[in-house]
Design a protein around this motif. Structure first.
Motif, PDB file in Angstrom:
ATOM      1  N   THR A  75       0.836  -1.205   0.000  1.00 15.85           N
ATOM      2  CA  THR A  75       0.000   0.000   0.000  1.00 15.85           C
ATOM      3  C   THR A  75       0.866   1.248   0.000  1.00 15.85           C
ATOM      4  OG1 THR A  75      -0.179  -0.300   2.358  1.00 15.85           O
ATOM      5  CG2 THR A  75      -2.040  -0.997   1.055  1.00 15.85           C
ATOM      6  N   ALA A  76       2.042   1.159   0.654  1.00 17.32           N
ATOM      7  CA  ALA A  76       2.913   2.335   0.692  1.00 17.32           C
ATOM      8  C   ALA A  76       3.348   2.726  -0.714  1.00 17.32           C
ATOM      9  CB  ALA A  76       4.127   2.068   1.566  1.00 17.32           C
ATOM     10  N   ILE A  77       3.602   1.733  -1.556  1.00 14.88           N
ATOM     11  CA  ILE A  77       4.025   2.037  -2.931  1.00 14.88           C
ATOM     12  C   ILE A  77       2.909   2.812  -3.648  1.00 14.88           C
ATOM     13  CG2 ILE A  77       4.589   1.028  -5.173  1.00 14.88           C
ATOM     14  CD1 ILE A  77       5.843  -1.330  -3.687  1.00 14.88           C
ATOM     15  N   VAL A  78       1.682   2.317  -3.479  1.00  7.67           N
ATOM     16  CA  VAL A  78       0.570   2.954  -4.181  1.00  7.67           C
ATOM     17  C   VAL A  78       0.326   4.367  -3.630  1.00  7.67           C
ATOM     18  CG1 VAL A  78      -1.836   2.732  -4.824  1.00  7.67           C
ATOM     19  CG2 VAL A  78      -0.429   0.712  -4.601  1.00  7.67           C
ATOM     20  N   ILE A  79       0.414   4.499  -2.304  1.00  4.83           N
ATOM     21  CA  ILE A  79       0.212   5.812  -1.706  1.00  4.83           C
ATOM     22  C   ILE A  79       1.297   6.771  -2.154  1.00  4.83           C
ATOM     23  CG2 ILE A  79       0.205   7.068   0.474  1.00  4.83           C
ATOM     24  CD1 ILE A  79      -2.238   5.597   0.425  1.00  4.83           C
ATOM     25  N   ALA A  80       2.556   6.250  -2.245  1.00  5.11           N
ATOM     26  CA  ALA A  80       3.651   7.104  -2.688  1.00  5.11           C
ATOM     27  C   ALA A  80       3.358   7.622  -4.090  1.00  5.11           C
ATOM     28  CB  ALA A  80       4.959   6.327  -2.670  1.00  5.11           C
ATOM     29  N   PHE A  81       2.755   6.770  -4.913  1.00  7.35           N
ATOM     30  CA  PHE A  81       2.381   7.237  -6.245  1.00  7.35           C
ATOM     31  C   PHE A  81       1.358   8.363  -6.152  1.00  7.35           C
ATOM     32  CE2 PHE A  81      -1.070   6.905  -9.349  1.00  7.35           C
ATOM     33  CZ  PHE A  81      -0.423   7.498 -10.417  1.00  7.35           C
ATOM     34  N   GLY A  82       0.357   8.147  -5.300  1.00  9.73           N
ATOM     35  CA  GLY A  82      -0.665   9.187  -5.138  1.00  9.73           C
ATOM     36  C   GLY A  82      -0.033  10.495  -4.681  1.00  9.73           C
TER      37      GLY A  82
END
Lengths: 112, 944
Positions: A75-82
């Motif tokens: 989830t951190a990867i996806v949030i970092a993208f956001g």
């Protein structure tokens, strides 16, 4: 192997911090991206490094890697993208409103 | 279910709900807000009614629910005699004020806002008086500060209203903070925050070493709220509020909240010399200062404001005497003051409303213009002055009697009756002035309006209050006695002392004092002109507001200085200090530990491929920095870093992470490329070598620190908490991919939070790009024009062919995600890439015509699906987001497993697709919007 990973995290942090401290928006976004890599790999490494033992239930397999850091990092990867998306758009907005791409909205570049 | 089990919280909360209703009603009809408020107040009164009889039969009604056990916070309400008296005052006078305000406010004032504030304030007051839990009481106390701020500043366009409101908030808010401290100490001493326990522990509290601190803090709260010297100065400035607000706040509510607290804690805190000196001293000073100053105010409301201060001082002084009889007198005067002061404020409002001024130097001889109002004002002022046959006389007699009793307390206490009589003299003088200056004393002097009687119903509330003054004054036994009895019992928490409400006690000292006050007061008024001159010359210059403002300004300038020494308004500066601070704190923390730096855990061997990959990453990261001024180049190189990171995830048993990282990498690079189009292509050379060196040093130190930290962890063994997840993944979550089961099941709530963040980021991007126009570059850095080729046909054809395949992969990854690497996040990213490629290859217009899904809806539906999956499990009696699964037998395919978590994962999928595509397409549209001229069908230079 652990030393290699630790060194990689160190390099990613160092380059990330350096770029994060620059005065223009684009390098700052790159710097934060590098920092995000560093943090993600660091979090992931907290579950220790194991090779060939994915956390997919399989009776034939001898053991499993720690799945919890993986779930967190995913989830951190996806949030970092956001966050990156939001940040770069913020940079565009600042450029549109202030007419320059300095992080403090200054036009005198890096003179100060 | 008995209504007496739950009606008290509703009484306190209904006005808040009513506030919304009133604000809403005002949208249709401005008077509807008034009627709604009236109805809400009546309904609240109705809710309270079933409980009214209990205190009269000696019972205390307590309704309590556990809220946060660990800090002793209960949601608890209590109705005893004291609470009953105040609740009735708040509701009944509130109702009258609402009726009055309906006529008072003029068509330009926003009714909805006024009545919404008023009801919220009413609810907060009811909350204070009905609270059983002390922390809850403080919460409502703070709410009264906030809502009264809103009420006082109701006429926002007026500077005095804003300043008065700010002052009231600052003073009462600071007092509220002190009160919270006092209440926490009190709870600490008693061991409970429940009022029942606190009231029973008076001896413990009074003998405790912290008693004086507790008392001081609570009294700070009381004195600020009830405008006691030296905090009295906010009250006159609060007169900038509309008059109905003043009538409400300064007669029965706001300022009485402090008095209420004195009464509430009377059995716990009183009876010590400290109490007598602090409470009595403040009360006496306030009584004198208020009564003296009131005489010299030319503003009607100013006179009433200081008169209010003086009467509050009187009540405080009575509590300060500390005897049971004094408490009786205090409670009695609370009732009387509420009635006559509310009516006097209303009269002042009527006069202001009908003449256009409140200046007593202009207002004269109004008797013949408004005889009815004059009659009401005369009776109410007489009550205020303490004229026999009116309610004020009775409580003032009791007060004088107590003052006489107190005079035996010590050698210098003989001054008390003398000072009290002097205050009485001024009280009579200003009451006479209120009547004589306004209704007699010649003719009005250039009034803005021709005065006449107000509308009938504007006077009705005053009529009723004045009738109450008379009834209580003439036949107290048949009117106020039962209420007073029950309120006193509630205050003292013991049996009622013997007292008499008779009008005639013979020629006693108190009667003499009354007669002196009345006759000398009249004389003082008669000789007022010389007094006025004296006052103007020596006293009028003393304005507490000046000191308050000076204090405020000093405070602001100090805090500004402190802030500015940290925050120089520069991101670079701030970021540097934040990073430096975290490094220093992190390293400093480890310095204190004596354990060896590294542990004993066996390390994995390094293989050549990993080493090579690691070197690639290091070189790419360093090059990203080295070439960061050439932005496009550094962006491509940073892509290499991302790729190696995903390879590392493959190597170390994290296939899900590798897939996620890979697809995120693609989307991120596309996004940054799109954005880069609008930014300068290079970063200027930095000239500040000192800063570069400093930043480089900090970067290296942080890097080394992170390396060491990682090694410290990785060389030690640990006991993971993941066994539970691995063991229960299949039996509990119905999936063999533990990472995915953690995401959608074990830690589903976290995931829900994360997709909400993603959704917000996507919507935020959309919102920020709305209406943004950026100059699009026509030439690149080398001076070459941007390529204006059409979309390359080979790529177009290929991507159109690829779309179904990519979507198929996404579906595949999604479906298998529960058991094998994959899942909603990864599938969502793959689907996004598939769609974005279409936009890239074919242009926005072409794709938009064919893809008619609004990505806002995708985000919304995704969140909705994810949340409803959770709610379904609640509905079935399981905790939020518990998943269920079952095995279905499909013909041909065979056994097939269905888990409810897949619905949750679908929500994740939709949010990811929605947010990603929305962000990128919006950026692409930006480039279209920035080339308005050259675009037609062949959207040529379009970057996307």
């Amino acid at each position: 192997m652990e030393i290699l990973i630790a060194a990689i995290i160190g390099i990613l942090t160092a380059t990330g911090v350096f770029l994060t401290l620059r005065g223009h928006t684009f390098p700052v976004v790159l710097g934060l991206t590098l920092l995000a890599y560093a943090v993600n790999v660091f979090l992931f490494a907290m579950g220790r490094l194991t090779s060939g033992l994915p956390a997919v239930i399989n009776p034939a397999q001898g053991g499993y890697t720690d799945p919890l850091p993986q779930a967190l990092v995913l989830t951190a990867i996806v949030i970092a993208f956001g966050m990156t998306a939001f940040l770069i758009v913020l940079a565009l907005k600042a450029r549109g409103e202030l007419g320059n791409d300095h992080v403090d909205g200054r036009t005198d570049g890096d003179l100060k | 279910m008995n209504i007496l089990d739950f009606n008290l919280p509703l009484v306190a909360l209904l006005p808040f709900a009513g506030a919304l209703l009133a604000a809403y009603a005002a949208r249709f009809n401005r008077l509807a807000a008034a009627y709604t408020s009236g109805a809400v107040t009546l309904a609240t009164l109705g809710l309270l009614t079933p409980a009214l009889s209990l205190p009269f039969s000696g019972e205390t009604l307590i309704q309590s629910w556990t809220w946060i056990e660990s800090i002793g916070l209960h949601f608890a309400f209590r109705l005893d005699g004291l609470a009953l008296l105040f609740a009735l005052l708040i509701l009944v006078i509130g109702l009258l004020v609402i009726v009055y305000a309906r006529y008072y406010l003029n068509p330009k004032d926003c009714m909805g806002r006024f009545f919404a504030y008023l009801l919220m304030f009413m609810g907060s007051m009811l909350g204070i008086v009905l609270s059983e839990n002390l922390i809850q009481l403080v919460i409502f106390w703070e709410l009264t500060s906030i809502t009264s701020f809103l009420l006082i500043s109701y006429w926002q366009h007026r500077e005095d209203a804003r300043q008065g409101a700010r002052m009231a908030l600052a003073v009462t808010g600071a007092g509220g903070l002190a009160l919270l401290g006092g209440v926490l100490l009190l709870g600490h001493i008693v061991g409970s925050y429940q009022l029942s326990d606190v009231l029973a522990a008076g001896d413990v509290v009074r003998e405790h070493p912290l008693y004086l601190t507790t008392l001081g803090l609570i009294l700070l709260g009381v004195f600020t709220k009830s405008a006691q010297f030296p905090f009295h100065f906010w009250l006159p400035h609060a007169m900038a509020a509309p008059t109905p607000v003043s009538a409400y706040l300064h007669s029965a509510t706001m300022v009485k909240a402090g008095i209420f607290l004195l009464a509430r804690f009377f059995p716990v805190l009183s009876g010590t010399p400290e109490w007598s000196w602090l409470v009595g001293g403040a009360g006496l000073l306030t009584l004198l200062i208020g009564a003296y100053t009131a005489l010299f105010k030319h503003d009607l409301k100013g006179l009433l404001a200081y008169s209010t201060i003086s009467h509050l001082g009187l009540i405080t002084l009575l509590f300060g005497f500390g005897t049971q009889m004094a408490a009786v007198a205090a409670i009695f005067h609370i009732i009387n003051h509420a009635t006559f002061k509310a009516s006097l404020f209303m009269v002042a409002g009527i006069i202001d409303h009908e003449t256009g001024t409140r200046d007593m130097r202009k207002l004269n001889g109004l008797l013949k213009y408004m005889p009815h109002t004059a009659a009401l004002a005369i009776i109410a002022s007489a009550a205020m002055a303490g004229v026999p046959l009116l309610n004020g006389f009775l409580s003032k007699e009791m007060f004088f009697d107590q003052a006489v009793s107190a005079s035996h307390a010590s050698a210098s206490a003989w001054m008390i009756p003398v000072l009290v009589t002097i205050a009485g003299i001024f009280s009579v003088a200003y009451s006479i002035r209120f009547i004589h200056d306004v209704f007699f004393n010649g003719e009005p002097i250039d009034l803005p309006k021709t005065p006449h009687e107000p509308p009938r119903f504007m006077k009705v509330p005053v009529d009723l209050l004045v009738i109450a003054c008379l009834a209580v004054g003439i036949v107290p036994i048949y009117t106020v006695a039962p209420l007073l009895d029950v309120a006193v019992t509630g205050t003292l928490q013991s049996t009622l002392p013997q007292y008499s409400l008779a009008l005639w006690h013979g020629f006693t000292t108190p009667l003499m004092m009354s007669l002196i006050a009345l006759s000398v007061g009249a004389l003082v008024y008669y000789r007022r002109h010389s007094l006025f001159a004296f006052h103007e010359r020596f006293i009028a210059q003393i304005d507490a507001r000046r000191y308050f403002n000076a204090l405020l300004e000093a405070l602001i300038s100090v805090t500004l200085k402190i802030t500015r020494s940290f925050d120089k308004g520069s991101y670079q500066h701030a970021a540097f200090w934040v990073i430096l601070a975290s490094v220093v704190m992190g390293v400093g923390g480890f310095m204190t530990v004596s354990a060896p730096l590294f542990g004993e855990r066996a390390l994995l061997p390094v293989d050549a491929v990993s080493l090579l990959a690691g070197l690639t990453l290091v070189i790419a990261a360093v090059l990203t920095v080295a070439w960061h001024r050439r932005r496009a180049v550094s962006l491509i190189i940073i892509g290499v870093v991302g790729l190696v990171v995903s390879l590392a995830f493959v190597k170390f048993s994290a296939p899900d992470l590798a897939l996620t990282q890979l697809s995120v990498e693609v989307v991120t690079i596309v996004l940054l490329l799109l954005a880069l189009y609008f930014l300068p292509q290079t970063t200027p050379q930095e000239t500040d070598r000192l800063r570069l060196g400093r930043d480089a040093l900090l970067a290296i130190v942080s890097g080394v620190a992170m390396t060491l930290l990682t090694l410290m962890v990785l060389t030690r063994d640990f006991a993971p908490i993941s066994h539970y997840f691995i063991e229960n993944s299949v039996p509990g979550g119905g999936g063999s991919n533990v990472v995915n089961v953690i995401l959608v099941d074990f830690r589903g709530f976290d995931t829900l939070g994360e997709i909400v963040v993603l959704a917000l980021a996507g919507l935020g991007v959309f919102a920020m790009l709305q209406g943004l126009k950026l100059p699009a570059p026509t030439h690149n850095q080398e001076g070459l024009a941007w390529n204006s080729d059409n979309h390359p046909p080979i790529m177009q054809t290929l991507t159109r062919l690829l779309l179904p395949l990519m979507l198929l992969v996404a579906v595949f990854i999604f479906l298998r995600g529960h058991n094998l690497p994959g899942g909603g996040f990864i599938a969502g990213l793959i689907a996004s890439v598939a769609l974005i490629v279409q936009y890239l290859a074919n242009g926005i217009d072409w794709t938009k015509k064919r893809l008619k899904i609004d990505m806002h809806w995708a985000i919304g539906f995704g969140l909705l699906i994810a949340i409803s999956t959770g709610l379904v499990s609640i509905g079935l009696g399981y905790p939020f987001l518990t998943s269920a699964f079952t095995h279905l037998h499909w013909p041909v395919v065979g056994e097939f497993e269905v888990a409810s978590a897949i619905a949750f994962d679908l929500g994740v999928f939709l949010v990811v697709v929605g947010a990603t595509v929305l962000s990128l397409v919006q950026l692409g549209k930006l480039s279209k919007a920035s080339h308005p001229a050259e675009h037609s069908t062949d959207s040529s230079a379009e970057k996307i």
